[in-house]
Motif scaffolding. Sequence first.
Motif, PDB file in Angstrom:
ATOM      1  N   LEU A  55      61.260 -76.493  14.510  1.00  9.32           N
ATOM      2  CA  LEU A  55      61.451 -75.242  14.806  1.00  9.32           C
ATOM      3  C   LEU A  55      60.960 -75.338  16.411  1.00  9.32           C
ATOM      4  N   SER A  56      60.363 -76.226  17.079  1.00  7.90           N
ATOM      5  CA  SER A  56      60.492 -76.498  18.586  1.00  7.90           C
ATOM      6  C   SER A  56      61.656 -76.737  19.110  1.00  7.90           C
ATOM      7  N   SER A  57      62.455 -77.591  18.311  1.00 13.39           N
ATOM      8  CA  SER A  57      63.906 -78.110  18.793  1.00 13.39           C
ATOM      9  C   SER A  57      65.081 -76.827  18.726  1.00 13.39           C
ATOM     10  N   GLU A  84      65.585 -68.510  12.812  1.00 15.91           N
ATOM     11  CA  GLU A  84      64.896 -67.381  11.822  1.00 15.91           C
ATOM     12  C   GLU A  84      64.550 -68.358  10.545  1.00 15.91           C
ATOM     13  N   ASP A  85      65.538 -68.982   9.934  1.00 15.27           N
ATOM     14  CA  ASP A  85      65.194 -69.717   8.684  1.00 15.27           C
ATOM     15  C   ASP A  85      64.144 -70.767   9.003  1.00 15.27           C
ATOM     16  N   LEU A  86      64.299 -71.543  10.052  1.00 10.54           N
ATOM     17  CA  LEU A  86      63.121 -72.335  10.562  1.00 10.54           C
ATOM     18  C   LEU A  86      61.851 -72.025  10.684  1.00 10.54           C
ATOM     19  N   ASP A  87      61.721 -70.760  11.174  1.00 11.07           N
ATOM     20  CA  ASP A  87      60.702 -70.113  11.367  1.00 11.07           C
ATOM     21  C   ASP A  87      59.890 -69.720  10.060  1.00 11.07           C
ATOM     22  N   ARG A  88      60.766 -69.233   9.143  1.00 12.01           N
ATOM     23  CA  ARG A  88      60.257 -68.862   7.801  1.00 12.01           C
ATOM     24  C   ARG A  88      59.613 -70.198   7.081  1.00 12.01           C
ATOM     25  N   ALA A  89      60.420 -71.199   7.374  1.00 10.86           N
ATOM     26  CA  ALA A  89      60.210 -72.686   6.590  1.00 10.86           C
ATOM     27  C   ALA A  89      58.877 -73.082   7.273  1.00 10.86           C
ATOM     28  N   ALA A  90      58.730 -73.030   8.533  1.00  8.36           N
ATOM     29  CA  ALA A  90      57.223 -73.584   9.248  1.00  8.36           C
ATOM     30  C   ALA A  90      56.392 -72.900   8.728  1.00  8.36           C
ATOM     31  N   ASN A  91      56.482 -71.461   8.902  1.00 10.78           N
ATOM     32  CA  ASN A  91      55.042 -70.664   8.281  1.00 10.78           C
ATOM     33  C   ASN A  91      54.763 -71.153   6.757  1.00 10.78           C
ATOM     34  N   SER A  92      55.967 -71.280   5.898  1.00 11.45           N
ATOM     35  CA  SER A  92      55.280 -71.756   4.672  1.00 11.45           C
ATOM     36  C   SER A  92      54.911 -73.039   4.548  1.00 11.45           C
ATOM     37  N   ALA A  93      55.522 -74.096   5.220  1.00  7.82           N
ATOM     38  CA  ALA A  93      54.647 -75.420   5.471  1.00  7.82           C
ATOM     39  C   ALA A  93      53.407 -75.141   5.893  1.00  7.82           C
ATOM     40  N   ASP A 123      66.844 -74.943  21.451  1.00 11.95           N
ATOM     41  CA  ASP A 123      68.439 -74.722  21.433  1.00 11.95           C
ATOM     42  C   ASP A 123      68.653 -73.094  21.711  1.00 11.95           C
ATOM     43  N   LEU A 124      67.864 -72.091  21.234  1.00 10.71           N
ATOM     44  CA  LEU A 124      68.422 -70.812  21.440  1.00 10.71           C
ATOM     45  C   LEU A 124      68.338 -70.603  22.865  1.00 10.71           C
ATOM     46  N   VAL A 125      67.358 -70.900  23.678  1.00  6.04           N
ATOM     47  CA  VAL A 125      67.392 -70.758  25.093  1.00  6.04           C
ATOM     48  C   VAL A 125      68.665 -71.429  25.599  1.00  6.04           C
ATOM     49  N   ASP A 126      68.939 -72.478  25.106  1.00  4.98           N
ATOM     50  CA  ASP A 126      70.196 -73.270  25.723  1.00  4.98           C
ATOM     51  C   ASP A 126      71.493 -72.243  25.424  1.00  4.98           C
ATOM     52  N   ARG A 127      71.407 -71.795  24.263  1.00  5.04           N
ATOM     53  CA  ARG A 127      72.554 -71.250  23.946  1.00  5.04           C
ATOM     54  C   ARG A 127      72.800 -69.736  24.735  1.00  5.04           C
ATOM     55  N   GLN A 128      71.561 -69.318  24.896  1.00  2.00           N
ATOM     56  CA  GLN A 128      71.610 -68.079  25.685  1.00  2.00           C
ATOM     57  C   GLN A 128      71.876 -68.389  27.324  1.00  2.00           C
ATOM     58  N   ILE A 129      71.412 -69.439  27.741  1.00  2.00           N
ATOM     59  CA  ILE A 129      71.992 -69.679  29.210  1.00  2.00           C
ATOM     60  C   ILE A 129      73.337 -69.956  29.061  1.00  2.00           C
ATOM     61  N   ASP A 130      73.785 -70.866  28.082  1.00  2.00           N
ATOM     62  CA  ASP A 130      75.259 -71.248  28.067  1.00  2.00           C
ATOM     63  C   ASP A 130      76.146 -70.114  27.915  1.00  2.00           C
ATOM     64  N   ARG A 163      74.798 -66.912  17.703  1.00  2.00           N
ATOM     65  CA  ARG A 163      74.600 -66.259  16.576  1.00  2.00           C
ATOM     66  C   ARG A 163      74.172 -67.417  15.361  1.00  2.00           C
ATOM     67  N   ARG A 164      74.801 -68.459  15.221  1.00  2.46           N
ATOM     68  CA  ARG A 164      74.331 -69.476  14.228  1.00  2.46           C
ATOM     69  C   ARG A 164      73.066 -69.805  14.942  1.00  2.46           C
ATOM     70  N   THR A 165      72.473 -70.114  15.895  1.00  2.00           N
ATOM     71  CA  THR A 165      71.194 -70.775  16.470  1.00  2.00           C
ATOM     72  C   THR A 165      70.432 -69.451  15.945  1.00  2.00           C
ATOM     73  N   ARG A 166      70.488 -68.429  16.372  1.00  2.00           N
ATOM     74  CA  ARG A 166      69.741 -67.626  15.986  1.00  2.00           C
ATOM     75  C   ARG A 166      69.223 -67.441  14.422  1.00  2.00           C
ATOM     76  N   GLU A 167      70.446 -67.497  13.732  1.00  6.95           N
ATOM     77  CA  GLU A 167      70.328 -67.592  12.001  1.00  6.95           C
ATOM     78  C   GLU A 167      69.507 -68.858  11.763  1.00  6.95           C
ATOM     79  N   ARG A 168      69.737 -69.884  12.400  1.00  7.50           N
ATOM     80  CA  ARG A 168      68.987 -71.161  12.279  1.00  7.50           C
ATOM     81  C   ARG A 168      67.416 -70.891  12.469  1.00  7.50           C
TER      82      ARG A 168
END
Length: 456
Positions: free
Chosen positions: A433-435, A389-398, A439-446, A382-387
């Motif tokens: 964002l790439s990292s 989403e935030d990083l995706d918005r930040a990357a778009n803004s950047a 992490d999200l895929v890693d958390r899914q597999i975990d 859950r935390r990785t998904r939230e992170r």
Amino acid sequence: MALLMTGCVAGPDYRVPDAAIANRPGATKALLGSRDEGVVQASLPPHWWHLYKDGRLDAFVAEALAANTDLRTADANLGRADALIREAETARTVTTDFNGQTTGSRIGGPTRFLPAPFSYALGMNISYPLDLAGGIRRAIEEANAQSEAAQAARDQVRVIVAATVTRNYARVCADGVALAAARHVVAVQRATLDVALRMANEGRGTRFDSERARTAAFASEAAIPDILADQKTALFALAAVMGRVPSDYPHALEACTIIPSLVLPLPVGDGAALLRRRPDIRKAERLFASATAGIGVAEADLYPKVSLGGSVGSTTSITHALTLSSFGLSVGPLVSWSFPNRVLARARIIQAGAESRAALGAFDGTVLLALKQTESALSAYRRTRERLEDLDRAANSAGKASSDAETLQRFGRTPFFDVLNAQANYAEAQTRLSSARIDLVDRQIDLFQVLGGGWE
């Protein structure tokens, strides 16, 4: 005594105690993290990696499950455990043995050089154990439980193999995405450097600006070798888990730039399904059953071992071999009882009881570990998904800020320093964002791994 013991079986009959952790209501209800977004309480499907809908991933997992060296070892251990069952079962079958001998003897020592008189003995014995105390039955129960524990151990290896293949596959593709993003940033910064050099030549810029642009481009280029090295490491790890030598890694995968992703919410089931599915829990429960049967094996040594038997044989001198009068026949029960060693038997019973209690403790501990790991994995997901989403918005803004800064700079409405800062922020946002995607895929597999999926 034998009649009184008929139908009795030494040792306790196996059952999971009511006080065991697995029987507590809190262990079987819905998982706390299953209420979060991105997951659903639906049953985990067989072969969870199919949820990614990636045919190449499916093929890699199938190859690994067929050729992985750890799985070959686990299969061999399971075959040995099955053979031990057959060995235990032979204890309650009819046994036979044949014997024969011939001897020559002379009483009083040799007085003349004449051959001594020879005699012979031939015989066959047959016996069938009655197992009145149930020791053989408990030994077979023990062997069966050990075999089922070995099968659960093999299933656990399958879980790890499927997760390892999926993880390394996703990491290779994520590195491909990170590599494309890094090269894009380098291209942008190279273009900015060209502008800075041209402006410096035209007298509209400074050497300081061009050197800063050169430094930013070099710094971004320096990140590319590390990404390539990480991708190669993941490719070699993928080859190893599939039973291939490093040089035989899947070369076509180097071009992958699509990270496996789940379209639908991740199914997690509930606590009861988790306890049934996790191989390590099944292994611990079967080891507890084996230890319980071991108590009966030890208790059976307190009682006589009774078997029905018979023998037939021929014994006489060679000169009267196989005459009717040389044959003999005996039939009756055979009893053996190590009565003087009851202290030893009692000590072994105490040892077996202690092993059973230890196995129950390990079973309870495995259940608690599984529940803790699953809830922790759900929280991390859950935390990785939230992170992300935030990083995706930040990357778009950047990205927008970098593009706007370049446009404004061309029209002389912003300093060149602001362009470099905007590009640096964009490069950093892309890296984070790439990292986060990895992490999200890693958390899914975990999560799939702690749920125990993949052993079917």
